[in-house]
Scaffold this active site. Structure first.
Site, PDB file in Angstrom:
ATOM      1  N   LEU A  18       0.563  39.073 102.164  1.00 53.61           N
ATOM      2  CA  LEU A  18      -0.356  38.131 101.539  1.00 53.61           C
ATOM      3  C   LEU A  18      -1.600  38.814 100.989  1.00 53.61           C
ATOM      4  O   LEU A  18      -2.202  38.345 100.022  1.00 53.61           O
ATOM      5  CB  LEU A  18      -0.772  37.045 102.544  1.00 53.61           C
ATOM      6  CG  LEU A  18       0.343  36.183 103.124  1.00 53.61           C
ATOM      7  CD1 LEU A  18      -0.212  35.227 104.174  1.00 53.61           C
ATOM      8  CD2 LEU A  18       1.045  35.393 102.024  1.00 53.61           C
ATOM      9  N   GLY A  22      -6.364  48.005 102.024  1.00 53.32           N
ATOM     10  CA  GLY A  22      -6.363  49.390 102.485  1.00 53.32           C
ATOM     11  C   GLY A  22      -6.376  49.499 103.990  1.00 53.32           C
ATOM     12  O   GLY A  22      -5.457  50.043 104.592  1.00 53.32           O
ATOM     13  N   ASP A 145     -19.031  33.281 106.331  1.00 55.79           N
ATOM     14  CA  ASP A 145     -18.327  33.679 105.108  1.00 55.79           C
ATOM     15  C   ASP A 145     -17.612  32.488 104.467  1.00 55.79           C
ATOM     16  O   ASP A 145     -16.446  32.587 104.083  1.00 55.79           O
ATOM     17  CB  ASP A 145     -17.331  34.801 105.406  1.00 55.79           C
ATOM     18  CG  ASP A 145     -17.006  35.634 104.159  1.00 55.79           C
ATOM     19  OD1 ASP A 145     -17.771  35.555 103.169  1.00 55.79           O
ATOM     20  OD2 ASP A 145     -15.992  36.353 104.167  1.00 55.79           O
TER      21      ASP A 145
END
Length: 397
Positions: A18, A22, A145
């Site tokens: 999904l 990295g 967030d």
């Protein structure tokens, strides 16, 4: 290297990647040990590869997300399922949580989807209810967030708050330095200074709603005195504009103190009092455009009050007096009476809002609900009796 169909912990079979930045990967997987009576055995597996560019702060945030998610129980927050480590040439930390089928609001925006005021209010209400739950926990939990990519519009047509990777638990002592997280454009200034408060999540919500309404990221919108300038790009009710402006005030003390207070203001429609940025004196401006006049086309009627008015349709002869919609007097002319009643039903809310002054939107709604009930129990039976009498008279002659 992780691959499709690979099985982790003899339980989670990776199905589809999904996301991958990295050091973190997010997979859709099948829970092979899920109960047979479960409708959907899919789960989300988040993986953090420890080592290399991964810092201790990254691992601390990942572990904090797992610890806090394990404590949360809310139908609009993904449920915690599992947490474990994998040693596959590199050390992976894995967090497994409930899969929420649907699309993120970021995906909706990417498809050039634009949201109306009514839709945005519904989203705001859903998110505020989740924030109320988080902020009223002991110790309270800050998401830190809130943004379109972390808001999922589920298949149940409800908003779900996901990705608690930036979450902060305020159980620690005051004065401790927190990892600075957040997304530019959505996170307020105090959060980048490591001093997030409940009002910080409210700012992020406000910036997100502005993005949904304008289709433009808040980071790309112009600012004046650190305030996001958006009102000239949208056609919204004055109250909703003022509500969004208060939500995104630069100073946290000028925003709503709690998510509960923000939700109450959103629901009540009461006039907001804001201090203009270019004023040094505490002059306050009240936003309430009711009673602006039925011919006034410059003032916006709040979208949430529009719709069919049963009180005006079923009992126009009484409704028009208290709502001061004098055009409704045409309903007394037999030749156009029925057509006027239909017109009042269709346009009654708009005309009533413009014809007289209301304290706030909730006052207006309560008044119209009362007339709707009266129309159903008095107006409808009276109309049926009048029609029956008229038909009987016609048949008699």
């Amino acid at each position: 290297m992780l691959e499709i169909e690979q099985i982790l912990q003899n339980r989670y079979q990776l199905e589809r990647l999904l996301g991958n930045n990295g050091i973190r990967q997010t997979w859709l997987a099948q829970d092979l040990q899920a109960p047979s009576d479960m409708d959907d055995s899919r789960v989300v597996v988040k993986l953090l590869a420890f080592g290399g560019s991964v810092q201790w702060d990254d691992l601390k945030l990942f572990e904090r997300e797992a610890q806090i998610l394990k404590q949360l129980e809310h139908p609009r927050i993904p449920q915690y399922i599992d947490y474990f480590c994998i040693d596959d040439r590199s050390l992976w930390f894995a967090l497994v949580e409930e899969y929420i089928p649907g699309e993120s609001l970021k995906e909706k925006l990417a498809d050039n989807r634009r949201f109306t005021e009514k839709q945005t209010r519904k989203i705001a209400s859903d998110v505020l209810k989740i924030l109320i739950y988080l902020h009223e926990l002991n110790p309270l939990v800050l998401h830190r967030d809130v943004k379109p990519s972390n808001l999922m519009l589920g298949d149940d047509n409800r908003i779900h708050l996901i990705d608690f990777g930036a979450v902060q638990d305020k159980a620690v002592k005051e004065g401790v330095t927190f990892t600075v997280v957040g997304t530019y454009g959505y996170a307020p200034m105090e959060q980048f200074g490591g001093k997030a408060v409940p009002a910080s999540d409210l700012y992020a919500l406000g910036a997100t709603l502005i993005h949904l309404l304008t289709g433009i990221s808040p980071a790309e919108l112009p600012q004046r005195d650190l305030r996001i300038q958006f009102a000239n790009l949208v056609n919204l009710s004055p109250h909703f504009v003022a509500w969004l402006e208060k939500l995104t005030e630069p100073a946290p003390e000028n925003r709503f103190a709690t998510a509960h207070a923000a939700l109450e203001s959103l629901k009540s429609g009461s006039g907001l009092q804001l201090v203009k940025a270019n004023q040094s004196s505490p002059h306050k401006e009240v936003f309430n455009n009711s009673g602006c006049g039925i011919q006034n086309t410059n003032e916006t009627v709040p979208e949430e009050i529009l719709g069919w008015n049963w009180g005006a349709f079923l009992m126009p002869w009484g409704w028009l007096w208290t709502n001061q919609v004098w055009i409704g007097l045409l309903c007394f002319f037999p030749s156009i009476g029925l057509l006027m009643s239909i017109a009042l039903g269709a346009k009654g809310n708009e005309w009533a809002w413009k014809s007289r002054r209301w304290r706030n939107i909730e006052h207006f709604k309560q008044h119209q609900r009362g007339w709707a009930i009266a129309g159903l129990f008095i107006g409808a039976p009276a109309s049926l009796m009048l029609w029956a009498a008229a038909i009987a008279i016609v048949k008699a002659f």
